[in-house]
Design an enzyme around this catalytic site. Structure first.
Site, PDB file in Angstrom:
ATOM      1  N   ARG A 135      73.644  38.124  50.117  1.00 54.30           N
ATOM      2  CA  ARG A 135      74.445  38.774  49.085  1.00 54.30           C
ATOM      3  C   ARG A 135      74.289  40.291  49.049  1.00 54.30           C
ATOM      4  O   ARG A 135      75.252  41.006  48.805  1.00 54.30           O
ATOM      5  CB  ARG A 135      74.076  38.188  47.715  1.00 54.30           C
TER       6      ARG A 135
ATOM      7  N   ASP B 278      64.537  37.750  26.803  1.00 55.63           N
ATOM      8  CA  ASP B 278      63.559  37.550  25.721  1.00 55.63           C
ATOM      9  C   ASP B 278      62.173  37.197  26.271  1.00 55.63           C
ATOM     10  O   ASP B 278      61.157  37.748  25.832  1.00 55.63           O
ATOM     11  CB  ASP B 278      64.000  36.421  24.764  1.00 55.63           C
TER      12      ASP B 278
ATOM     13  N   GLN C 188      70.174  41.496  41.615  1.00 58.50           N
ATOM     14  CA  GLN C 188      71.208  41.036  42.549  1.00 58.50           C
ATOM     15  C   GLN C 188      72.619  41.308  42.029  1.00 58.50           C
ATOM     16  O   GLN C 188      72.964  40.914  40.913  1.00 58.50           O
ATOM     17  CB  GLN C 188      71.059  39.535  42.785  1.00 58.50           C
TER      18      GLN C 188
ATOM     19  N   LEU D 164      82.126  35.213  37.515  1.00 57.19           N
ATOM     20  CA  LEU D 164      81.755  34.844  38.891  1.00 57.19           C
ATOM     21  C   LEU D 164      82.765  33.915  39.552  1.00 57.19           C
ATOM     22  O   LEU D 164      83.222  32.950  38.950  1.00 57.19           O
ATOM     23  CB  LEU D 164      80.405  34.117  38.857  1.00 57.19           C
TER      24      LEU D 164
ATOM     25  N   HIS E 158      76.281  40.137  42.838  1.00 58.73           N
ATOM     26  CA  HIS E 158      76.978  39.069  43.568  1.00 58.73           C
ATOM     27  C   HIS E 158      78.272  39.650  44.132  1.00 58.73           C
ATOM     28  O   HIS E 158      78.977  40.382  43.427  1.00 58.73           O
ATOM     29  CB  HIS E 158      77.274  37.921  42.608  1.00 58.73           C
TER      30      HIS E 158
ATOM     31  N   GLY F  86      63.002  24.790  31.988  1.00 57.12           N
ATOM     32  CA  GLY F  86      62.312  24.272  30.809  1.00 57.12           C
ATOM     33  C   GLY F  86      62.375  22.754  30.733  1.00 57.12           C
ATOM     34  O   GLY F  86      61.364  22.094  30.468  1.00 57.12           O
TER      35      GLY F  86
ATOM     36  N   HIS G 187      74.360  39.843  38.671  1.00 58.11           N
ATOM     37  CA  HIS G 187      74.356  38.376  38.651  1.00 58.11           C
ATOM     38  C   HIS G 187      72.994  37.752  38.375  1.00 58.11           C
ATOM     39  O   HIS G 187      72.892  36.747  37.689  1.00 58.11           O
ATOM     40  CB  HIS G 187      74.863  37.900  40.014  1.00 58.11           C
TER      41      HIS G 187
ATOM     42  N   PHE H 230      76.251  28.174  52.737  1.00 60.57           N
ATOM     43  CA  PHE H 230      76.018  29.221  51.743  1.00 60.57           C
ATOM     44  C   PHE H 230      75.475  30.444  52.455  1.00 60.57           C
ATOM     45  O   PHE H 230      74.980  30.360  53.593  1.00 60.57           O
ATOM     46  CB  PHE H 230      75.033  28.725  50.661  1.00 60.57           C
TER      47      PHE H 230
ATOM     48  N   ALA I  91      65.156  25.777  27.353  1.00 66.99           N
ATOM     49  CA  ALA I  91      65.524  24.401  27.703  1.00 66.99           C
ATOM     50  C   ALA I  91      66.671  24.376  28.697  1.00 66.99           C
ATOM     51  O   ALA I  91      67.541  23.508  28.657  1.00 66.99           O
ATOM     52  CB  ALA I  91      65.869  23.619  26.443  1.00 66.99           C
ATOM     53  N   GLY I  92      66.674  25.370  29.602  1.00 68.52           N
ATOM     54  CA  GLY I  92      67.571  25.302  30.753  1.00 68.52           C
ATOM     55  C   GLY I  92      66.919  24.390  31.786  1.00 68.52           C
ATOM     56  O   GLY I  92      66.059  23.554  31.453  1.00 68.52           O
TER      57      GLY I  92
ATOM     58  N   GLU J 118      79.977  31.567  45.371  1.00 68.31           N
ATOM     59  CA  GLU J 118      79.818  31.743  46.827  1.00 68.31           C
ATOM     60  C   GLU J 118      80.323  30.507  47.580  1.00 68.31           C
ATOM     61  O   GLU J 118      80.614  30.554  48.770  1.00 68.31           O
ATOM     62  CB  GLU J 118      78.330  31.960  47.114  1.00 68.31           C
TER      63      GLU J 118
HETATM   64  C1  FAD Z   1      77.840  31.981  36.801  1.00 73.91           C
HETATM   65  C2  FAD Z   1      76.560  31.619  37.508  1.00 73.91           C
HETATM   66  C3  FAD Z   1      76.572  30.711  38.555  1.00 73.91           C
HETATM   67  C4  FAD Z   1      75.386  30.387  39.213  1.00 73.91           C
HETATM   68  N1  FAD Z   1      75.428  29.470  40.241  1.00 73.91           N
HETATM   69  C5  FAD Z   1      74.262  29.133  40.859  1.00 73.91           C
HETATM   70  C6  FAD Z   1      74.269  28.153  41.899  1.00 73.91           C
HETATM   71  O1  FAD Z   1      75.291  27.572  42.233  1.00 73.91           O
HETATM   72  N2  FAD Z   1      73.086  27.865  42.496  1.00 73.91           N
HETATM   73  C7  FAD Z   1      71.904  28.478  42.144  1.00 73.91           C
HETATM   74  O2  FAD Z   1      70.870  28.174  42.724  1.00 73.91           O
HETATM   75  N3  FAD Z   1      71.887  29.388  41.148  1.00 73.91           N
HETATM   76  C8  FAD Z   1      73.021  29.719  40.495  1.00 73.91           C
HETATM   77  N4  FAD Z   1      72.993  30.640  39.488  1.00 73.91           N
HETATM   78  C9  FAD Z   1      71.696  31.121  38.983  1.00 73.91           C
HETATM   79  C10 FAD Z   1      71.061  30.021  38.123  1.00 73.91           C
HETATM   80  O3  FAD Z   1      72.057  29.319  37.426  1.00 73.91           O
HETATM   81  C11 FAD Z   1      70.061  30.575  37.097  1.00 73.91           C
HETATM   82  O4  FAD Z   1      69.199  31.485  37.715  1.00 73.91           O
HETATM   83  C12 FAD Z   1      69.242  29.433  36.524  1.00 73.91           C
HETATM   84  O5  FAD Z   1      70.076  28.380  36.059  1.00 73.91           O
HETATM   85  C13 FAD Z   1      68.332  29.904  35.406  1.00 73.91           C
HETATM   86  O6  FAD Z   1      67.728  28.769  34.821  1.00 73.91           O
HETATM   87  P1  FAD Z   1      66.533  28.904  33.806  1.00 73.91           P
HETATM   88  O7  FAD Z   1      66.132  27.531  33.431  1.00 73.91           O
HETATM   89  O8  FAD Z   1      65.502  29.804  34.353  1.00 73.91           O
HETATM   90  O9  FAD Z   1      67.160  29.663  32.538  1.00 73.91           O
HETATM   91  P2  FAD Z   1      68.433  29.340  31.610  1.00 73.91           P
HETATM   92  O10 FAD Z   1      69.242  28.204  32.084  1.00 73.91           O
HETATM   93  O11 FAD Z   1      69.106  30.646  31.401  1.00 73.91           O
HETATM   94  O12 FAD Z   1      67.754  28.866  30.260  1.00 73.91           O
HETATM   95  C14 FAD Z   1      67.077  29.757  29.412  1.00 73.91           C
HETATM   96  C15 FAD Z   1      66.636  28.986  28.182  1.00 73.91           C
HETATM   97  O13 FAD Z   1      65.791  29.808  27.383  1.00 73.91           O
HETATM   98  C16 FAD Z   1      66.207  29.752  26.034  1.00 73.91           C
HETATM   99  N5  FAD Z   1      65.792  30.989  25.376  1.00 73.91           N
HETATM  100  C17 FAD Z   1      65.939  32.269  25.820  1.00 73.91           C
HETATM  101  N6  FAD Z   1      65.405  33.121  24.940  1.00 73.91           N
HETATM  102  C18 FAD Z   1      64.882  32.387  23.932  1.00 73.91           C
HETATM  103  C19 FAD Z   1      64.218  32.690  22.727  1.00 73.91           C
HETATM  104  N7  FAD Z   1      63.972  33.952  22.327  1.00 73.91           N
HETATM  105  N8  FAD Z   1      63.835  31.664  21.926  1.00 73.91           N
HETATM  106  C20 FAD Z   1      64.094  30.380  22.251  1.00 73.91           C
HETATM  107  N9  FAD Z   1      64.746  30.042  23.397  1.00 73.91           N
HETATM  108  C21 FAD Z   1      65.120  31.023  24.218  1.00 73.91           C
HETATM  109  C22 FAD Z   1      67.719  29.561  26.121  1.00 73.91           C
HETATM  110  O14 FAD Z   1      68.223  29.024  24.920  1.00 73.91           O
HETATM  111  C23 FAD Z   1      67.788  28.568  27.286  1.00 73.91           C
HETATM  112  O15 FAD Z   1      67.534  27.258  26.820  1.00 73.91           O
HETATM  113  C24 FAD Z   1      74.175  30.986  38.829  1.00 73.91           C
HETATM  114  C25 FAD Z   1      74.150  31.908  37.783  1.00 73.91           C
HETATM  115  C26 FAD Z   1      75.337  32.232  37.130  1.00 73.91           C
HETATM  116  C27 FAD Z   1      75.288  33.246  36.043  1.00 73.91           C
END
Ligand code: FAD
Length: 568
Positions: A275, A210, A229, A241, A231, A15, A342, A113, A11-12, A244
């Site tokens: 990067r 996972d 990657q 971090l 950073h 999701g 990163h 960027f 639910a990032g 950037e």
């Molecule tokens: C410090 C930092 C700064 C960043 N800044 C930027 C930026 O400015 N711009 C940019 O484009 N990108 C940036 N990134 C990269 C970007 O934030 C991530 O790649 C992106 O947010 C990932 O989103 P997601 O929805 O794929 O996963 P996530 O947001 O990581 O969500 C994963 C979800 O899966 C769930 N989950 C995982 N495993 C399980 C399981 N076994 N059972 C149930 N739920 C599970 C978690 O609870 C969560 O809800 C940054 C990354 C970091 C670390």
């Protein structure tokens, strides 16, 4: 047993965007997360999101920059989709309530960027991920009748029916320890990356691969796993971090002689080269004795050249990080940084609708590899990737659900198997190693041998170590013997997922005998398009996992941009 048209694991941003899209198409949705949704790692995203929304910009330019940034390994059909749909997606976010930063004329402001040929990063100070995630969560509330939220539920494995289609998942309620099987016409994996397989990393403790491992164990191929990657600007001690956005606002990188060394490797883009290029340049300065700090292990990031008022307004979060984690006021003195793990460009292979080769299984966001990032992701393209391919997966899965019945699957055997595995971990005697010790050794090994520079010997060493750690992880013991919020037992499962991800990464890095994007092999220092302009896929035979990772290849999709020498 709960049943849904579309079950989303994660639910990032990916999701939640998928959930909204599927709900808007009329599907019944379940969205599951091992932590509260707004604590998903997307909340940490700082610098912004790319889109060609300026009047003098064009999505083709964004796409070309992305292709070049990927070192020509990115699939150009997917990159075209992402970049052409970006402006509408960002405007949609603004319309639903994201308070993007505005300039003096009242227009949406854009910052520079890395690897971009013009300013095209929309941002909310340096808390962009938090702003996006909270707005999407608010929107999700509107759909409470059709979207069931399983908050603090941990998925342990994917369910497949007799024809091999994905038909749901097994999960544990973290609060009570109760195990449950979920049936679904479609499952969308949105579980994020695997950064915790490295130590240190910019990624939070929950980013443990996972989804990648669950799909891999179910037989889905992983692609581009060698592309990890680093950073360029992470705090030396902790790996935290520094966005950037700091270099986007004009900050300089300096070596021990006070030189802006990026002049040597990227005379045009300087600190805003992509990067992989900047991280390599920094590592060379450190390796050749021009680093700063106690062991010469750092580089100075000098933000003092940015007007103080602007830093306090647009980079306020990193002002706090500098004070809290390094004792440095970045508005007054340079801060010591170095390259740090990163992001992973690789993940579960998908097409542009988010479909994996397993029918009924989709993936979006960092867990997935539609290969918009290829060998190297451009900053601010990941948030975009999560939203575009999250939405597309949600829409496609909802449409597929409309035409098929709920699968019939006997989940009891797998439910029992997963429950027994957890009980066995809880009951282990204390004669092996602790989960935390194995995790540390894994992370340190990856950071030493599978980092900015790699070679055959180091990668072979890493593979041997991972083999041993895999065995040890199978016997690792934990302290907590309870059921309520037993994070210890979930940590043991996460360790298993990370070991699988690390193994796939090393196998792919050994296979690719060239240097491209984030993979720099000192024993094969040139890019070799004749032999290696192709994706490496790693898969497991779901019925014979003991046979280990299998390697295969797939072609890179080229539409408009032929590979050329990459200069910044
Ligand atoms: C410090 C930092 C700064 C960043 N800044 C930027 C930026 O400015 N711009 C940019 O484009 N990108 C940036 N990134 C990269 C970007 O934030 C991530 O790649 C992106 O947010 C990932 O989103 P997601 O929805 O794929 O996963 P996530 O947001 O990581 O969500 C994963 C979800 O899966 C769930 N989950 C995982 N495993 C399980 C399981 N076994 N059972 C149930 N739920 C599970 C978690 O609870 C969560 O809800 C940054 C990354 C970091 C670390």
């Amino acid at each position: 047993m709960p049943e849904h048209d579309v079950l989303i694991i994660g639910a990032g941003l990916a999701g939640q965007r998928a959930a909204l899209a599927a709900a808007e198409k009329g599907a019944s949705v379940g969205i599951m997360s091992k932590v509260h949704p707004v604590r998903s790692h997307s909340v940490a995203a700082a610098g912004g999101i790319n889109a060609a929304i300026s009047v003098d910009d064009d999505w083709h330019s964004h796409a070309y920059d992305t292709v070049k940034g990927s070192d020509f390994l990115g699939d150009q059909d997917a990159i075209e989709v992402m970049c052409s749909e970006a402006p509408a997606e960002v405007m949609h976010l603004e319309h639903i309530g994201v308070t993007f930063h505005r300039n003096d004329k009242g227009e949406m402001d854009l910052r520079a960027f890395g690897g971009a040929s013009m300013k095209r990063t929309a941002y909310v100070a340096d808390i962009t991920g938090q702003a996006l995630l909270h707005v999407l969560y608010e929107q999700l509330m509107k759909h409470h009748e059709t979207v069931a939220r399983y908050e603090e539920w941990f998925t342990t494995s994917l369910l497949r029916d007799e024809e091999g289609r994905c038909a749901g998942a097994i999960a544990r309620d973290v609060r009570s320890g109760r195990m449950e099987a979920f049936t679904a016409k479609n499952v969308i994996l949105a579980c994020g990356g695997a950064g915790q397989a490295y130590k240190p990393t910019t990624n939070g403790l929950i980013v443990t691969g996972d989804g990648i491992a669950m799909a891999y164990r179910a037989g889905a191929p992983l692609m581009d796993m060698e592309m990890v990657q680093y950073h360029p600007t992470c705090l030396v001690e902790t790996g935290i971090l520094i966005t950037e956005g700091a270099r986007g606002e004009g900050a300089h990188l300096l070596n021990a002689n006070g030189e802006r060394f990026m002049e040597k490797s990227a005379p045009n883009k300087m600190e805003l080269a992509s990067r992989d290029v900047v991280s390599r340049a920094e590592q060379i300065e450190i390796n050749e004795g021009r680093g700063v700090g106690p062991d010469g292990a750092g580089i100075y990031l000098d933000v003092t050249v940015v007007p103080r008022k602007r830093t306090l307004e647009a980079l306020r979060e990193i002002v706090n990080l500098g004070k809290d984690f390094a004792g440095v006021d970045i508005t007054r003195e340079p801060i010591m940084i170095r390259p740090g793990q990163h992001y992973i460009m690789g993940g579960v292979k998908t097409d542009i609708e988010g479909r994996t080769p397993i029918e009924g299984l989709y993936a979006a966001g960092e867990v997935a590899c539609v290969s918009v990032h290829g060998g190297n992701r451009l900053g601010a393209n990941s948030l975009l990737d999560t939203l575009i391919f999250g939405r597309r997966s949600g829409e496609h899965a909802a449409a597929r659900a409309a035409g098929i019945p709920m699968p019939t699957v006997n989940a009891n055997a797998q439910l029992r198997e997963d429950s027994t595995q957890l009980e066995a971990i809880i009951g282990r005697s204390r004669d092996g190693r602790r989960v935390s010790e194995i995790k540390s050794e894994l992370g340190e090994t990856m950071n030493k041998q599978v980092a900015v520079f790699r070679d055959e010997e180091g990668l072979q060493n890493a593979l041997e170590t991972i083999g041993r750690l895999k065995e040890e992880a199978g016997k690792a013991w934990i302290d907590d013997r309870g059921t309520v919020f037993n994070q210890d037992v979930l940590g043991a499962l996460e360790l298993g997922y990370m070991v699988d991800c690390a193994e796939a990464t090393v196998v792919a890095a050994l296979e690719r005998k060239e240097s491209r994007g984030a993979q720099f092999r000192t024993d094969f220092p040139e890019r070799n398009d004749a032999e290696w302009l192709k994706h490496i896929e790693i898969s497991l035979n779901a019925d014979d996992r003991a046979s280990g990772p299998q390697v295969s290849y797939s072609p890179v999709t080229i539409t408009q941009w032929q590979p050329e020498e990459r200069k910044y």
